[in-house]
Scaffold this motif. Structure first.
Motif, short mmCIF file in Angstrom:
data_model
loop_
_atom_site.label_atom_id
_atom_site.label_comp_id
_atom_site.label_asym_id
_atom_site.label_seq_id
_atom_site.Cartn_x
_atom_site.Cartn_y
_atom_site.Cartn_z
N THR A 90 0.81 -1.22 0.00
CA THR A 90 0.00 0.00 0.00
C THR A 90 0.85 1.27 0.00
OG1 THR A 90 -0.11 -0.08 2.41
CG2 THR A 90 -1.91 -1.12 1.18
N ASP A 91 2.12 1.17 0.36
CA ASP A 91 2.96 2.36 0.37
C ASP A 91 3.57 2.57 -1.02
OD1 ASP A 91 4.45 0.07 0.52
OD2 ASP A 91 6.08 1.01 1.62
N GLY A 92 3.95 3.79 -1.32
CA GLY A 92 4.58 4.09 -2.60
C GLY A 92 3.66 4.89 -3.50
N ALA A 93 4.16 5.14 -4.69
CA ALA A 93 3.43 5.95 -5.66
C ALA A 93 2.32 5.13 -6.31
CB ALA A 93 4.40 6.47 -6.73
N PRO A 94 1.28 5.79 -6.78
CA PRO A 94 0.23 5.05 -7.48
C PRO A 94 0.73 4.54 -8.83
CG PRO A 94 -0.17 7.40 -7.60
CD PRO A 94 0.99 7.21 -6.67
N LEU A 95 0.09 3.50 -9.32
CA LEU A 95 0.49 2.93 -10.61
C LEU A 95 0.18 3.91 -11.74
CD1 LEU A 95 -0.75 -0.75 -10.34
CD2 LEU A 95 1.58 0.07 -10.22
N ASP A 96 1.07 3.92 -12.73
CA ASP A 96 0.86 4.76 -13.90
C ASP A 96 0.17 3.90 -14.96
OD1 ASP A 96 0.95 6.69 -15.83
OD2 ASP A 96 3.09 6.48 -16.24
N PRO A 97 -1.08 4.19 -15.29
CA PRO A 97 -1.81 3.33 -16.23
C PRO A 97 -1.29 3.41 -17.66
CG PRO A 97 -3.14 5.22 -15.63
CD PRO A 97 -1.90 5.26 -14.77
N SER A 98 -0.45 4.39 -17.97
CA SER A 98 0.04 4.48 -19.34
C SER A 98 0.93 3.30 -19.70
CB SER A 98 0.78 5.80 -19.56
OG SER A 98 1.92 5.87 -18.74
N TRP A 99 1.66 2.73 -18.74
CA TRP A 99 2.50 1.57 -19.03
C TRP A 99 1.65 0.34 -19.33
CZ3 TRP A 99 7.22 1.93 -20.57
CH2 TRP A 99 7.97 3.02 -20.19
N VAL A 100 0.51 0.22 -18.67
CA VAL A 100 -0.38 -0.89 -18.96
C VAL A 100 -0.96 -0.72 -20.37
CG1 VAL A 100 -2.46 -2.09 -18.23
CG2 VAL A 100 -0.92 -1.16 -16.52
N ALA A 101 -1.29 0.52 -20.74
CA ALA A 101 -1.80 0.78 -22.09
C ALA A 101 -0.73 0.50 -23.14
CB ALA A 101 -2.26 2.22 -22.19
N ILE A 102 0.51 0.83 -22.85
CA ILE A 102 1.61 0.52 -23.78
C ILE A 102 1.78 -0.98 -23.92
CG2 ILE A 102 4.11 0.69 -24.08
CD1 ILE A 102 3.89 3.52 -22.85
N GLY A 103 1.65 -1.70 -22.80
CA GLY A 103 1.72 -3.16 -22.85
C GLY A 103 0.59 -3.76 -23.67
N MET A 104 -0.61 -3.20 -23.56
CA MET A 104 -1.74 -3.67 -24.37
C MET A 104 -1.50 -3.42 -25.85
SD MET A 104 -4.26 -5.04 -22.65
CE MET A 104 -5.73 -4.79 -23.61
N LEU A 105 -0.98 -2.25 -26.18
CA LEU A 105 -0.70 -1.93 -27.57
C LEU A 105 0.41 -2.83 -28.13
CD1 LEU A 105 -1.40 -0.08 -29.91
CD2 LEU A 105 0.33 1.52 -29.09
N ALA A 106 1.44 -3.09 -27.31
CA ALA A 106 2.50 -4.00 -27.76
C ALA A 106 1.97 -5.41 -27.97
CB ALA A 106 3.65 -3.99 -26.74
N GLY A 107 1.06 -5.84 -27.10
CA GLY A 107 0.44 -7.16 -27.28
C GLY A 107 -0.38 -7.24 -28.55
N GLY A 108 -1.06 -6.15 -28.90
CA GLY A 108 -1.81 -6.12 -30.15
C GLY A 108 -0.89 -6.17 -31.37
N VAL A 109 0.24 -5.50 -31.28
CA VAL A 109 1.19 -5.51 -32.39
C VAL A 109 1.80 -6.90 -32.55
CG1 VAL A 109 3.40 -4.62 -33.20
CG2 VAL A 109 1.69 -3.05 -32.28
N LEU A 110 2.18 -7.52 -31.43
CA LEU A 110 2.79 -8.86 -31.52
C LEU A 110 1.76 -9.88 -31.98
CD1 LEU A 110 5.03 -8.93 -28.33
CD2 LEU A 110 5.74 -8.73 -30.69
#
Length: 76
Positions: free
Chosen positions: A56-76
């Motif tokens: 629970t400690d630390g910075a919140p997750l950046d959703p842009s990396w998940v979106a980049i991962g989704m886009l890379a999965g679509g390309v692959l």
């Protein structure tokens, strides 16, 4: 929205490959996409917290990396 283009083209290519009797790569394509976006989510967690632990400690997750991962999965 760019993911939609890649996934529709992949579905069309899978249908054509299934019609020609090739079943391995059309079955492997969704697995590669899923593994890629999961790696994108893990990368987002690692970049946000410095480790893969999801405490629970630390910075919140950046959703842009998940979106980049989704886009890379679509390309692959």
């Amino acid at each position: 929205m760019p993911y939609l283009i890649f996934i529709c083209v992949a579905g069309q290519m899978q249908a054509v490959a299934n019609l020609t009797g090739r079943f391995f790569f059309p079955a492997l394509a969704p697995a590669i996409g899923n593994v890629t976006w999961i790696l994108g989510a893990l990368l987002a967690a690692w970049l946000a917290r410095g480790s893969l632990s999801l405490g629970t400690d630390g910075a919140p997750l950046d959703p842009s990396w998940v979106a980049i991962g989704m886009l890379a999965g679509g390309v692959l």
